[in-house]
Design a protein around this motif. Structure first.
Motif, short mmCIF file in Angstrom:
data_model
loop_
_atom_site.label_atom_id
_atom_site.label_comp_id
_atom_site.label_asym_id
_atom_site.label_seq_id
_atom_site.Cartn_x
_atom_site.Cartn_y
_atom_site.Cartn_z
N ARG A 73 0.82 -1.08 0.14
CA ARG A 73 0.05 -0.14 0.06
C ARG A 73 0.89 1.18 0.19
O ARG A 73 1.79 1.35 0.67
CB ARG A 73 -0.79 -0.05 1.15
CG ARG A 73 -2.15 1.01 1.37
CD ARG A 73 -3.03 0.59 2.27
NE ARG A 73 -3.86 1.86 2.96
CZ ARG A 73 -4.64 1.97 3.86
NH1 ARG A 73 -4.88 0.58 4.49
NH2 ARG A 73 -5.35 2.84 4.32
N LEU A 100 -8.10 6.95 -11.20
CA LEU A 100 -7.90 7.18 -9.72
C LEU A 100 -8.90 8.34 -9.31
O LEU A 100 -8.99 8.73 -8.12
CB LEU A 100 -6.62 7.58 -9.15
CG LEU A 100 -5.59 6.30 -9.72
CD1 LEU A 100 -4.25 6.71 -9.09
CD2 LEU A 100 -5.92 5.09 -8.64
N VAL A 187 -8.39 10.15 -4.45
CA VAL A 187 -7.72 9.12 -4.00
C VAL A 187 -6.41 9.71 -3.22
O VAL A 187 -5.64 10.45 -3.98
CB VAL A 187 -7.48 8.19 -4.77
CG1 VAL A 187 -6.45 7.06 -4.58
CG2 VAL A 187 -8.68 7.70 -5.36
N GLU A 189 -4.25 7.13 -1.52
CA GLU A 189 -3.46 5.96 -1.30
C GLU A 189 -3.94 5.09 -2.50
O GLU A 189 -5.18 4.82 -2.88
CB GLU A 189 -3.88 5.40 0.15
CG GLU A 189 -3.10 6.11 1.24
CD GLU A 189 -3.25 5.35 2.43
OE1 GLU A 189 -2.09 4.84 3.16
OE2 GLU A 189 -4.25 5.34 2.97
N CYS A 190 -3.18 3.89 -2.55
CA CYS A 190 -3.38 2.98 -3.51
C CYS A 190 -2.68 1.54 -3.15
O CYS A 190 -1.61 1.60 -2.46
CB CYS A 190 -2.90 3.05 -5.05
SG CYS A 190 -1.18 3.30 -5.22
N LEU A 249 -12.18 -0.11 -3.02
CA LEU A 249 -11.12 -0.34 -3.92
C LEU A 249 -11.63 0.09 -5.11
O LEU A 249 -12.80 -0.40 -5.68
CB LEU A 249 -10.59 -1.94 -4.21
CG LEU A 249 -9.51 -2.32 -3.30
CD1 LEU A 249 -9.97 -2.13 -1.75
CD2 LEU A 249 -9.31 -3.55 -3.56
N ARG A 252 -8.72 -1.90 -11.11
CA ARG A 252 -7.35 -1.91 -11.04
C ARG A 252 -7.08 -1.50 -12.34
O ARG A 252 -7.52 -1.74 -13.58
CB ARG A 252 -6.89 -3.53 -10.85
CG ARG A 252 -7.62 -4.63 -11.62
CD ARG A 252 -6.94 -6.02 -11.35
NE ARG A 252 -7.53 -7.13 -12.21
CZ ARG A 252 -8.67 -7.73 -11.73
NH1 ARG A 252 -9.33 -7.42 -10.59
NH2 ARG A 252 -9.19 -8.44 -12.39
N VAL A 297 -2.23 -1.09 -10.52
CA VAL A 297 -2.48 0.01 -9.51
C VAL A 297 -3.93 -0.12 -9.12
O VAL A 297 -4.68 -0.31 -10.01
CB VAL A 297 -2.29 1.38 -9.97
CG1 VAL A 297 -2.77 2.63 -8.95
CG2 VAL A 297 -0.63 1.38 -10.12
N ILE A 298 -4.26 -0.41 -7.84
CA ILE A 298 -5.88 -0.28 -7.24
C ILE A 298 -5.98 0.88 -6.35
O ILE A 298 -5.39 0.84 -5.26
CB ILE A 298 -6.12 -1.60 -6.82
CG1 ILE A 298 -5.66 -2.77 -7.56
CG2 ILE A 298 -7.46 -1.62 -6.26
CD1 ILE A 298 -5.64 -4.08 -6.93
N GLY A 299 -6.63 2.01 -6.77
CA GLY A 299 -7.05 3.21 -5.87
C GLY A 299 -7.71 2.82 -4.76
O GLY A 299 -8.66 1.97 -4.72
N LEU A 300 -7.68 3.56 -3.62
CA LEU A 300 -8.27 3.27 -2.66
C LEU A 300 -9.13 4.53 -2.52
O LEU A 300 -8.52 5.60 -2.15
CB LEU A 300 -7.34 3.28 -1.34
CG LEU A 300 -6.68 2.00 -1.27
CD1 LEU A 300 -5.70 1.87 -0.21
CD2 LEU A 300 -7.74 0.70 -0.85
#
Length: 332
Positions: A73, A100, A187, A189-190, A249, A252, A297-300
């Motif tokens: 993360r 994102l 966003v 974090e990721c 999430l 991706r 990459v998976i944005g939070l």
């Protein structure tokens, strides 16, 4: 040099460790519908013979796959559009910025889009201003499919991002420019992910390429559906990890999608060390081995992000229904 050292220093002081996942392949389903999609059938039904063979190969693959992944993360700092600082370096990508921002994979509906057809990208397979005819793309000629190509649209309208592809007959990317004002991302974090179903799938595909080419082609699709299903399972687990923080999430987004340069594969490997943690190596041409591997990459997204296209990971549903690319050759 100072910039590089400062970025490296931030990377070395990450707040989160690199996690490793090892999953039994029986823990997730490989939907026949997805195998059919990757074979290029679209809305055409498979014959009973092909469907039966695909089911047999799904079960054979499940017995030999060894899914493994590593992820961490990271904080994301948005700079001047479209530059983003992930700590390991600066990424410049309009498409990733948008992903994102609102969770969308591609911007197919942007009204202020200018397409430059006279200057194709260096890797373009065509120099013509017109997109090549894709009517002859059928399951019978999909003998070599790489992971970065399997989730790309096969045909698009002018108001779209044409994605690079390794499938014969599908148009390659042309240079584009977006003049609209960018959405301000919320966003912060990721997750950075590298995952594979293991080298055994590559071995099985090569074996059948010598003895039964038709099985080899179907196994390519089975492997593609398998790695996507494994990534979906990983995202469910990641979602559980961040649920208490009120985070969700986003879909991706992988190097090679749109203008997210494949060169950033090196950054993924520097941060995650997939050769040691997941058994994934990177070639000089930035291709991953085993072939059925994914980086993303998976944005939070927080509760105030207003993400528009949150992924639906219910395997019983057709995710093509939520996709904006209505002309995709893989649409089912």
């Amino acid at each position: 040099m100072q910039d590089h050292l400062s970025l490296e220093s931030r990377y070395m002081n990450m707040n989160y460790p690199v996690y490793v996942d090892v999953t039994d392949s029986r823990k997730f389903e490989i939907p026949l519908r997805e195998v059919k999609r990757y074979l290029g059938y679209g809305r055409v039904e498979m014959t009973p013979e092909v469907a039966g063979l695909a089911r047999e190969l799904i079960e054979e693959a499940r017995k030999i796959m060894r899914p493994r992944a590593c992820y961490t993360r990271l904080a994301v700092t948005f700079m001047d559009y479209p530059r983003m600082d992930f700590g390991f370096g600066i990424v410049e990508s309009r498409n990733l910025w948008k992903n994102l921002s609102d969770g969308s994979l591609y911007d197919y509906t942007a009204p202020a889009l200018e397409v430059s057809s006279e200057s194709p990208l260096p890797n373009s397979s065509t120099s013509s201003d017109e997109s090549p005819d894709v009517s002859d793309v059928s399951p019978n000629n999909l003998f070599s499919v790489t992971e970065t190509s399997l989730r790309q649209p096969s045909s698009v309208t002018e108001a779209s991002f044409k994605q690079p592809s390794h499938v014969t007959g599908i148009p390659t990317e042309r240079q584009i420019s977006v003049s609209q004002q960018p959405v301000i991302p919320l966003v912060r974090e990721c997750f950075l992910l590298a995952a594979t179903v293991g080298p055994q799938m590559d071995v099985l595909i090569r074996r059948y390429a010598r003895t039964s080419p038709s099985k080899s082609v179907i196994l390519q699709a089975v492997g593609a559906a398998a790695i996507e299903a494994y990534c979906d399972l990983l995202e469910v687990r990641m979602s559980a990890e961040v649920a208490d923080e009120g985070l969700t999430l986003l879909p991706r987004f992988s190097p090679g999608y749109g203008d997210f340069s494949l060169n950033h594969q090196r950054d993924f490997f520097r941060v995650l060390d997939p050769p040691r943690r997941a058994g994934i190596t990177l070639t000089d041409r930035l291709l991953m081995v085993p072939e059925k591997s994914v980086t993303a990459v998976i944005g939070l997204a927080g509760p105030d992000t207003g993400a528009a296209c949150l992924p639906d990971r219910d395997a019983s549903k057709n995710r093509c229904d939520a996709c904006l690319n209505k002309n995709c050759g893989y649409r089912v």
